[in-house]
Design a protein around this motif. Structure first.
Motif, PDB file in Angstrom:
ATOM      1  N   VAL A  58       2.773   1.615 -13.297  1.00 49.13           N
ATOM      2  CA  VAL A  58       2.898   2.403 -12.075  1.00 49.13           C
ATOM      3  C   VAL A  58       1.492   2.864 -11.720  1.00 49.13           C
ATOM      4  O   VAL A  58       0.912   3.702 -12.409  1.00 49.13           O
ATOM      5  CB  VAL A  58       3.855   3.593 -12.260  1.00 49.13           C
ATOM      6  N   MET A  59       0.918   2.251 -10.690  1.00 48.33           N
ATOM      7  CA  MET A  59      -0.495   2.461 -10.374  1.00 48.33           C
ATOM      8  C   MET A  59      -0.684   3.305  -9.126  1.00 48.33           C
ATOM      9  O   MET A  59       0.018   3.138  -8.131  1.00 48.33           O
ATOM     10  CB  MET A  59      -1.211   1.130 -10.175  1.00 48.33           C
ATOM     11  N   MET A  60      -1.609   4.260  -9.230  1.00 44.23           N
ATOM     12  CA  MET A  60      -2.055   4.929  -8.020  1.00 44.23           C
ATOM     13  C   MET A  60      -3.215   4.116  -7.479  1.00 44.23           C
ATOM     14  O   MET A  60      -4.293   4.076  -8.057  1.00 44.23           O
ATOM     15  CB  MET A  60      -2.504   6.359  -8.332  1.00 44.23           C
ATOM     16  N   GLY A  61      -2.958   3.429  -6.374  1.00 40.86           N
ATOM     17  CA  GLY A  61      -4.008   2.605  -5.805  1.00 40.86           C
ATOM     18  C   GLY A  61      -3.494   1.796  -4.642  1.00 40.86           C
ATOM     19  O   GLY A  61      -2.298   1.546  -4.524  1.00 40.86           O
ATOM     20  N   GLY A  62      -4.427   1.401  -3.793  1.00 41.90           N
ATOM     21  CA  GLY A  62      -4.091   0.557  -2.667  1.00 41.90           C
ATOM     22  C   GLY A  62      -3.511   1.321  -1.494  1.00 41.90           C
ATOM     23  O   GLY A  62      -3.334   2.542  -1.527  1.00 41.90           O
ATOM     24  N   ALA A  63      -3.218   0.584  -0.453  1.00 34.52           N
ATOM     25  CA  ALA A  63      -2.626   1.148   0.763  1.00 34.52           C
ATOM     26  C   ALA A  63      -2.007   0.016   1.548  1.00 34.52           C
ATOM     27  O   ALA A  63      -2.464  -1.125   1.488  1.00 34.52           O
ATOM     28  CB  ALA A  63      -3.678   1.864   1.606  1.00 34.52           C
ATOM     29  N   VAL A  64      -0.950   0.333   2.280  1.00 33.59           N
ATOM     30  CA  VAL A  64      -0.394  -0.626   3.227  1.00 33.59           C
ATOM     31  C   VAL A  64      -1.212  -0.599   4.508  1.00 33.59           C
ATOM     32  O   VAL A  64      -1.472  -1.627   5.125  1.00 33.59           O
ATOM     33  CB  VAL A  64       1.081  -0.305   3.525  1.00 33.59           C
ATOM     34  N   GLY A  65      -1.637   0.617   4.891  1.00 35.87           N
ATOM     35  CA  GLY A  65      -2.424   0.780   6.105  1.00 35.87           C
ATOM     36  C   GLY A  65      -3.883   1.069   5.805  1.00 35.87           C
ATOM     37  O   GLY A  65      -4.521   0.384   4.994  1.00 35.87           O
ATOM     38  N   LEU A 104      12.897   9.542  -5.981  1.00 34.69           N
ATOM     39  CA  LEU A 104      12.003  10.100  -4.956  1.00 34.69           C
ATOM     40  C   LEU A 104      11.468   9.023  -4.016  1.00 34.69           C
ATOM     41  O   LEU A 104      11.022   9.326  -2.911  1.00 34.69           O
ATOM     42  CB  LEU A 104      10.803  10.785  -5.625  1.00 34.69           C
ATOM     43  N   LEU A 105      11.514   7.770  -4.445  1.00 36.53           N
ATOM     44  CA  LEU A 105      10.752   6.710  -3.790  1.00 36.53           C
ATOM     45  C   LEU A 105      11.595   5.869  -2.851  1.00 36.53           C
ATOM     46  O   LEU A 105      12.778   5.639  -3.086  1.00 36.53           O
ATOM     47  CB  LEU A 105      10.156   5.777  -4.849  1.00 36.53           C
ATOM     48  N   ARG A 106      10.937   5.361  -1.807  1.00 32.08           N
ATOM     49  CA  ARG A 106      11.477   4.257  -1.013  1.00 32.08           C
ATOM     50  C   ARG A 106      10.585   3.058  -1.281  1.00 32.08           C
ATOM     51  O   ARG A 106       9.415   3.043  -0.895  1.00 32.08           O
ATOM     52  CB  ARG A 106      11.514   4.593   0.478  1.00 32.08           C
ATOM     53  N   LEU A 107      11.158   2.060  -1.967  1.00 28.00           N
ATOM     54  CA  LEU A 107      10.390   0.920  -2.453  1.00 28.00           C
ATOM     55  C   LEU A 107      10.682  -0.329  -1.649  1.00 28.00           C
ATOM     56  O   LEU A 107      11.764  -0.499  -1.100  1.00 28.00           O
ATOM     57  CB  LEU A 107      10.734   0.647  -3.922  1.00 28.00           C
ATOM     58  N   ARG A 108       9.710  -1.217  -1.613  1.00 27.44           N
ATOM     59  CA  ARG A 108       9.893  -2.531  -1.001  1.00 27.44           C
ATOM     60  C   ARG A 108       9.183  -3.564  -1.866  1.00 27.44           C
ATOM     61  O   ARG A 108       7.987  -3.435  -2.151  1.00 27.44           O
ATOM     62  CB  ARG A 108       9.299  -2.518   0.412  1.00 27.44           C
ATOM     63  N   ARG A 109       9.924  -4.559  -2.311  1.00 29.34           N
ATOM     64  CA  ARG A 109       9.299  -5.643  -3.084  1.00 29.34           C
ATOM     65  C   ARG A 109       8.470  -6.508  -2.144  1.00 29.34           C
ATOM     66  O   ARG A 109       8.954  -6.937  -1.089  1.00 29.34           O
ATOM     67  CB  ARG A 109      10.373  -6.475  -3.771  1.00 29.34           C
ATOM     68  N   ALA A 110       7.216  -6.756  -2.514  1.00 32.82           N
ATOM     69  CA  ALA A 110       6.329  -7.520  -1.640  1.00 32.82           C
ATOM     70  C   ALA A 110       5.147  -8.059  -2.426  1.00 32.82           C
ATOM     71  O   ALA A 110       4.634  -7.379  -3.322  1.00 32.82           O
ATOM     72  CB  ALA A 110       5.810  -6.648  -0.496  1.00 32.82           C
ATOM     73  N   PRO A 111       4.695  -9.266  -2.125  1.00 38.88           N
ATOM     74  CA  PRO A 111       3.452  -9.763  -2.730  1.00 38.88           C
ATOM     75  C   PRO A 111       2.260  -8.915  -2.271  1.00 38.88           C
ATOM     76  O   PRO A 111       2.208  -8.487  -1.116  1.00 38.88           O
ATOM     77  CB  PRO A 111       3.340 -11.190  -2.188  1.00 38.88           C
ATOM     78  N   VAL A 112       1.346  -8.668  -3.185  1.00 36.90           N
ATOM     79  CA  VAL A 112       0.134  -7.907  -2.873  1.00 36.90           C
ATOM     80  C   VAL A 112      -1.059  -8.655  -3.440  1.00 36.90           C
ATOM     81  O   VAL A 112      -1.072  -9.010  -4.621  1.00 36.90           O
ATOM     82  CB  VAL A 112       0.179  -6.476  -3.449  1.00 36.90           C
ATOM     83  N   ARG A 113      -2.041  -8.881  -2.618  1.00 33.69           N
ATOM     84  CA  ARG A 113      -3.302  -9.478  -3.051  1.00 33.69           C
ATOM     85  C   ARG A 113      -4.442  -8.551  -2.633  1.00 33.69           C
ATOM     86  O   ARG A 113      -4.284  -7.700  -1.745  1.00 33.69           O
ATOM     87  CB  ARG A 113      -3.501 -10.857  -2.414  1.00 33.69           C
ATOM     88  N   VAL A 114      -5.585  -8.718  -3.268  1.00 30.32           N
ATOM     89  CA  VAL A 114      -6.745  -7.882  -2.999  1.00 30.32           C
ATOM     90  C   VAL A 114      -7.832  -8.718  -2.346  1.00 30.32           C
ATOM     91  O   VAL A 114      -8.147  -9.827  -2.824  1.00 30.32           O
ATOM     92  CB  VAL A 114      -7.284  -7.244  -4.288  1.00 30.32           C
ATOM     93  N   CYS A 150      -9.451  -4.240   0.112  1.00 31.94           N
ATOM     94  CA  CYS A 150      -8.215  -4.020   0.861  1.00 31.94           C
ATOM     95  C   CYS A 150      -7.042  -4.646   0.103  1.00 31.94           C
ATOM     96  O   CYS A 150      -7.153  -5.767  -0.403  1.00 31.94           O
ATOM     97  CB  CYS A 150      -8.335  -4.634   2.248  1.00 31.94           C
ATOM     98  N   THR A 151      -5.940  -3.946  -0.002  1.00 28.94           N
ATOM     99  CA  THR A 151      -4.718  -4.517  -0.565  1.00 28.94           C
ATOM    100  C   THR A 151      -3.909  -5.120   0.579  1.00 28.94           C
ATOM    101  O   THR A 151      -3.475  -4.410   1.485  1.00 28.94           O
ATOM    102  CB  THR A 151      -3.887  -3.460  -1.302  1.00 28.94           C
ATOM    103  N   VAL A 152      -3.723  -6.420   0.530  1.00 33.51           N
ATOM    104  CA  VAL A 152      -2.993  -7.144   1.572  1.00 33.51           C
ATOM    105  C   VAL A 152      -1.526  -7.198   1.135  1.00 33.51           C
ATOM    106  O   VAL A 152      -1.157  -7.960   0.242  1.00 33.51           O
ATOM    107  CB  VAL A 152      -3.570  -8.555   1.781  1.00 33.51           C
ATOM    108  N   VAL A 153      -0.700  -6.363   1.743  1.00 28.30           N
ATOM    109  CA  VAL A 153       0.706  -6.230   1.382  1.00 28.30           C
ATOM    110  C   VAL A 153       1.530  -7.072   2.357  1.00 28.30           C
ATOM    111  O   VAL A 153       1.543  -6.805   3.560  1.00 28.30           O
ATOM    112  CB  VAL A 153       1.143  -4.753   1.429  1.00 28.30           C
TER     113      VAL A 153
END
Length: 329
Positions: free
Chosen positions: A151-158, A258-268, A278-281
């Protein structure tokens, strides 16, 4: 009857909000803290280790194994965040020196031993740049089945915060983040969207600062510092309010509802330029360009799109304030 505590290890670069996260991890009965690995990030590695030791003393933690790890990113020149966390990493909070022992091994070795020795798979809560974990996964693939999830604190969708495109932890070591996010280990990406959603209002911060409990007073001082340095970011609602930041990542392990999750590929994004880190979600579903099927169902990464900020903040406050009851799991 409550469930057994969740076995966790923390990977930290202890600045202000890592300190809040450590207080929560130590004080909440839902977690069993097995070990702490340190990496350079918010402040240089030696300061991270010292801050971690002092905060554990403050929280009344048992003798949890602590080890120093990677002092710099895999490729990049290190650039700390003392402009946010202060030179010491703890803002204006002053804590007495600690006599806690530091393990005489590298943090990667401490992580390896801890994961392999644990009787069940362990949740890794990653609050620092992911350098330690990237090296661990590359050097010791035998630990992969021993990790329940990261469980990582990091990245952003926006938008980012270190740059317009990149969040600080990923920006600090993009190659490490790419290794972890594509490792096949289950990952929950707790990025900037939830990071700023769990907030403590100014009046509650002031109450903490007046508490007779030294842990609550320290939490108040740390939150007051964050309120002062982030008020111009426009991400936190309410004058004088502060986000609990990394502590929200710990809360997300304690209470996943607490969370609203979405499964998605993420690349940097690794190329030089304004998008580096940038995290490309990939939130697409169905078919992409050219009829290519999108891969959301196959991804081992879940992205936190939102969370119940009020409940998350209350969970944190109940744990760090001795006068409040800790919510049941």
């Amino acid at each position: 009857m409550s469930a057994r505590p969740i076995p966790v290890v923390l990977d930290v670069d202890t600045g202000v909000d890592d300190a809040l996260a450590l207080l929560l991890a130590v004080r909440h009965p839902a977690l069993e803290l097995l070990a702490i690995s340190c990496a350079g990030g918010n402040v240089p590695l030696a300061q991270v280790v010292e801050n971690t030791r002092r905060v554990l003393d403050l929280a009344g933690a048992p003798p949890v194994p602590i080890a120093a790890g990677m002092h710099r990113p895999l490729v990049e020149t290190p650039q700390d965040a003392s402009y946010v966390h202060g030179v010491s990493g703890l803002g204006a909070l002053e804590l007495p020196p600690s006599e806690r022992e530091v393990e005489p091994v590298h943090a990667v070795e401490l992580l390896r031993r801890t994961l392999l020795d644990a009787p069940e798979p362990v949740t890794v809560i990653a609050l620092a740049p992911l350098t330690n974990l990237a090296v661990l996964l590359r050097m010791h693939p035998e630990v992969l089945p021993r990790i329940a999830r990261i469980v990582m604190m990091g990245g952003a969708v926006g938008a980012g915060n270190a740059t317009a495109a990149a969040e600080f932890n990923v920006w600090h070591d993009p190659e490490a983040a790419e290794i972890v996010l594509t490792s096949g280990v289950p990952v929950v990406m707790y990025g900037l969207e939830p990071f700023y959603r769990a907030t403590v209002p100014a009046e509650r911060i002031a109450e903490l600062g007046r508490s007779a409990d030294p842990v609550a007073r320290a939490a108040g001082a740390l939150l007051a510092h964050l309120a002062g340095v982030t008020e111009d970011e426009g991400r936190v609602d309410g004058a004088g309010a502060a986000a609990i930041g990394d502590a929200g990542t710990v809360a997300a392990v304690i209470d996943p509802t607490l969370l609203r999750l979405r499964r998605a590929p993420v690349r940097v994004a690794l190329a030089e330029g304004p998008t580096r880190g940038c995290t490309v979600v990939d939130l697409r579903t169905g078919l992409g360009a050219g009829g290519e099927t999108t891969k959301e169902a196959e991804s081992h990464v879940e992205v936190v799109l939102d969370l119940d900020g009020a409940r998350c903040a209350e969970l944190f406050l109940a744990a760090v304030d001795a006068g409040a009851a800790v919510p049941a799991r």
